[in-house]
Structures are given as C-alpha cells and as structure tokens.
Design a protein around this motif. Structure first.
Motif, PDB file in Angstrom:
ATOM      1  N   THR A 181       2.184   2.769  -3.259  1.00 36.49           N
ATOM      2  CA  THR A 181       1.268   3.600  -4.041  1.00 36.49           C
ATOM      3  C   THR A 181       1.373   5.057  -3.626  1.00 36.49           C
ATOM      4  O   THR A 181       1.384   5.972  -4.464  1.00 36.49           O
ATOM      5  N   TYR A 182       1.461   5.290  -2.315  1.00 36.58           N
ATOM      6  CA  TYR A 182       1.600   6.666  -1.818  1.00 36.58           C
ATOM      7  C   TYR A 182       2.953   7.261  -2.216  1.00 36.58           C
ATOM      8  O   TYR A 182       3.064   8.468  -2.445  1.00 36.58           O
ATOM      9  N   ILE A 183       3.962   6.420  -2.291  1.00 36.48           N
ATOM     10  CA  ILE A 183       5.262   6.892  -2.760  1.00 36.48           C
ATOM     11  C   ILE A 183       5.147   7.356  -4.214  1.00 36.48           C
ATOM     12  O   ILE A 183       5.716   8.386  -4.602  1.00 36.48           O
ATOM     13  N   CYS A 184       4.393   6.599  -5.004  1.00 39.03           N
ATOM     14  CA  CYS A 184       4.176   6.995  -6.401  1.00 39.03           C
ATOM     15  C   CYS A 184       3.444   8.327  -6.485  1.00 39.03           C
ATOM     16  O   CYS A 184       3.766   9.186  -7.320  1.00 39.03           O
ATOM     17  N   VAL A 185       2.436   8.511  -5.600  1.00 37.55           N
ATOM     18  CA  VAL A 185       1.699   9.772  -5.571  1.00 37.55           C
ATOM     19  C   VAL A 185       2.634  10.930  -5.242  1.00 37.55           C
ATOM     20  O   VAL A 185       2.615  11.988  -5.889  1.00 37.55           O
ATOM     21  N   ALA A 186       3.470  10.738  -4.207  1.00 39.23           N
ATOM     22  CA  ALA A 186       4.414  11.787  -3.802  1.00 39.23           C
ATOM     23  C   ALA A 186       5.385  12.119  -4.928  1.00 39.23           C
ATOM     24  O   ALA A 186       5.708  13.294  -5.168  1.00 39.23           O
ATOM     25  N   GLY A 220       3.450  -1.488  -6.835  1.00 36.44           N
ATOM     26  CA  GLY A 220       3.334  -1.684  -5.393  1.00 36.44           C
ATOM     27  C   GLY A 220       3.175  -3.137  -5.033  1.00 36.44           C
ATOM     28  O   GLY A 220       3.783  -3.631  -4.065  1.00 36.44           O
ATOM     29  N   ASN A 274      -0.239   0.581  -8.840  1.00 35.14           N
ATOM     30  CA  ASN A 274      -0.678  -0.556  -8.030  1.00 35.14           C
ATOM     31  C   ASN A 274       0.079  -1.837  -8.387  1.00 35.14           C
ATOM     32  O   ASN A 274       0.408  -2.642  -7.505  1.00 35.14           O
ATOM     33  N   SER A 280      -8.358   7.288  -7.695  1.00 36.25           N
ATOM     34  CA  SER A 280      -7.563   8.001  -6.683  1.00 36.25           C
ATOM     35  C   SER A 280      -6.749   9.161  -7.246  1.00 36.25           C
ATOM     36  O   SER A 280      -5.642   9.441  -6.774  1.00 36.25           O
ATOM     37  N   VAL A 337       0.836  -1.204   0.000  1.00 37.24           N
ATOM     38  CA  VAL A 337       0.000   0.000   0.000  1.00 37.24           C
ATOM     39  C   VAL A 337       0.872   1.256   0.000  1.00 37.24           C
ATOM     40  O   VAL A 337       0.597   2.225  -0.721  1.00 37.24           O
ATOM     41  N   ALA A 338       1.936   1.240   0.811  1.00 38.38           N
ATOM     42  CA  ALA A 338       2.788   2.429   0.945  1.00 38.38           C
ATOM     43  C   ALA A 338       3.436   2.813  -0.372  1.00 38.38           C
ATOM     44  O   ALA A 338       3.641   4.011  -0.640  1.00 38.38           O
ATOM     45  N   LYS A 363       3.575  14.147  -7.670  1.00 43.17           N
ATOM     46  CA  LYS A 363       3.392  15.538  -7.241  1.00 43.17           C
ATOM     47  C   LYS A 363       4.698  16.309  -7.318  1.00 43.17           C
ATOM     48  O   LYS A 363       4.722  17.491  -7.688  1.00 43.17           O
TER      49      LYS A 363
END
Length: 338
Positions: free
Chosen positions: A50-55, A86, A83, A72, A47-48, A58
C-alpha cells in the motif's frame, strides 16, 4: 529377516523410536520457523505494498484526496484498488518464493483433485455451517470484551455508496481472501505440516490462521473455521472445497453488512437468521451424507507415543518464527481493543 524391535522403521531399524521422534521434532521446529517467518513476511508485504502505491502516486503527481475520511488520502476507488493489490501480491508472493526455495511443486502443495460434485457440495455445506456456528463463541468473546469496558467492535473498511466502491469492497472481502489465504494456510502451511501427521497439520494450520487475524474475536472464529477448511482439504486432497467455504462465509458476511446499511437492523437480522437456518439444515444433511459415504472422513491419526500432539504444537511455536507470530498476535489483539 531382522528380529530387531525397531525393524518396522525400515532402513532406520537400529534407531530407537524416541530418537526418531527427537529428529522429527528438530525438523518440525526448522520447518515451522520458516513457515512462521514467511507468514509474517506476507503480512508485512501486504501492508508495504500500500505504501508502495502511495509512493508511486506521489511520483506521478497525485496530491491526495481527503474529501472522504478513512481512505488514507486516496479516493475510495484507489483505496480499494491499492489494498486489493496489496492483499493479492503481498500474501501470494512470499508463498511462491517459499515453494521455490524449498523446491516444492505447486501441483503437490496446491492440490485440486477431482472430488465429485456431491462430496464437494457436502464439504462446502458442512464447512459453511460450522462457520455459522463459530459465530457463537466469537460473539461470546465480544461480550467478554464489553464486560471489561471495550466496544467489542472489529476492524473494518470504510464505505461509500458509490457502486464501484461497493463492488471493490465485495472483491476485497469475498473474492481475494478465499484465494490468497487458502494458498497461504491450506496450501503452504497445511502441506508443509502434513508429514508430521494430518491431525496435527489441521490443528496447527488452524491455530496460525487464527493468530493471523490479530484480534481476539476473529482468532476464535478463524481457528474453528480453519479446522473445518483444513479438514476438507485433507479429506478431498483439493483446495476447491475450502476456497468455496471461505467464499460463502465472506459473501454472507458482506451481504448481511450491506443489508444492514441499506435496509436497517431488523431486515439484516431477518436475513441473517434465515441464512444461518438454511445453512445449518444443509450442514446437518451434509454431515449425514459424509458419515455414510466416507466413514474415515472424521477419523483421526494413529496416536504416536513418542511424538504426541502437545510436543508437536510446542515445536510449532518454540522457535524464533513461532515466537514472533505469537508476539504479533498478542500485541495486535491488544492494539485493537477499543
């Protein structure tokens, strides 16, 4: 020659068997604790990532795309790429770290012995047929959930009609899981538990495989599927049959879903019934072949009077990591009830 009744225990001939069993139980708790924390770490990193990809997106100026709901803020293609990455990195990295920390050779923990085409095919057809039958108790759980006012629906990924999205959907459902989940459950977990008995390793790894899915319906299905996939790994000393069973099962699921999406419910039911019928026939033929060619294929371990299956399963979960996995599974399962 030593006349001690405990001579059969080799250099530990002066130690009573029940003491050896207690030592094994402590060792199993320690091993299980490490396995369960590694499993939880794998789910967390999956899961984390995916958030790394988001960061990252950005940081390079990506502002998000909300034209398609359910993705998302990603474009559908980026959603599946993030995903998929991840899934691949999150599940495999903790396993490789576990092997390195415990000085386990990959060739030992991830066996790929040559089994022969006929035996491999028999294992795959038998295993896939068992997965087909596992839908029966899983559907029963769905009906139980519905009787309590829940929908019985499973968590799923959003889709569009973009061919690239459909291709990535197939990869993230039918290609990546058979590789990384087999690495995790029939590689790391099964291998680590086998020294306490193959029968226990098969059951223990299947229970963890079920709990990992985090909802009541898939827990039942994954436990049964985990039993047969672990069994074929133990009996062939190869991960190839379990990877292929996993691939066939997930591919059939995707095929039925896509058929329903573009051909309707009736066509999907026809395809599903045909596929199930074919694999049940092949599964019965495979079962007969395995019973004739390998009479020990379905034999169990010798019963240990001092360290029974129930005590081993207790040791598997009565440790901090095991309790954490159980809590995750229960909380996640109730969270998915809708």
């Amino acid at each position: 020659m030593n006349d001690s009744p405990y001579y059969q225990y080799g250099p530990y001939y002066n130690i009573p068997p029940y003491v050896l069993a207690q030592n094994s139980k402590r060792d199993l708790r320690k091993t299980s604790n490490m396995l369960c924390w590694t499993l939880l770490a794998a789910m967390f990193f999956m899961v984390a990532f995916t958030y790394i990809c988001v960061a990252y997106l950005k940081a390079v100026g990506y502002t998000g795309d909300y034209a398609n709901s359910g993705f998302s803020g990603f474009t559908p293609v980026l959603f599946y790429l993030a995903n998929g990455a991840g899934y691949l990195v999150g599940l495999s990295a903790p396993v490789l770290i576990y092997f390195s920390a415990r000085h386990v050779a990959l060739s030992e923990a991830l066996p790929f012995e040559k089994t022969g085409f006929l035996k491999t095919a028999a294992c795959v057809f038998f295993g896939t047929a068992v997965c087909m039958l596992a839908n029966i108790p899983a559907n029963a759980v769905v009906e139980i959930e519905k009787s309590f006012g829940f929908t019985g629906e499973l968590p799923n990924y959003p889709l569009t009609d973009d061919p690239a999205v459909l291709a990535l959907y197939f990869i993230i459902i039918a290609v990546i899981p058979p590789i990384v989940e087999e690495l995790l459950f029939r590689g790391m977990i099964l291998h680590s538990l086998r020294k306490y008995g193959d029968g226990f390793a098969v059951v223990g790894s299947a229970i963890l495989f079920g709990l990992y899915h985090g909802n009541f319906v898939q827990m039942v299905f994954a436990f049964i599927a985990g039993l047969v996939m672990a069994l074929v790994v133990v009996r062939t000393n190869s991960l190839w049959p379990s990877i292929l069973i996993h691939f066939f099962n997930n591919t059939i699921s995707v095929a039925i879903e896509i058929t329903q999406r573009y051909g309707g419910e009736q066509l999907a039911n026809t395809v599903n019934n045909t596929v199930v019928g074919v694999f049940l026939v092949l599964g019965v033929a495979a079962l007969v072949y395995l019973l004739i060619r390998d009479k020990k294929f379905f034999s169990g371990d010798a019963v240990d009077p001092f360290f029974r299956m129930s005590a081993k399963l207790g040791a598997l979960f009565f440790n901090p990591g095991g309790v954490a996995v159980l809590l995750f599974a229960v909380i996640s399962s109730f969270r998915y009830l809708t």
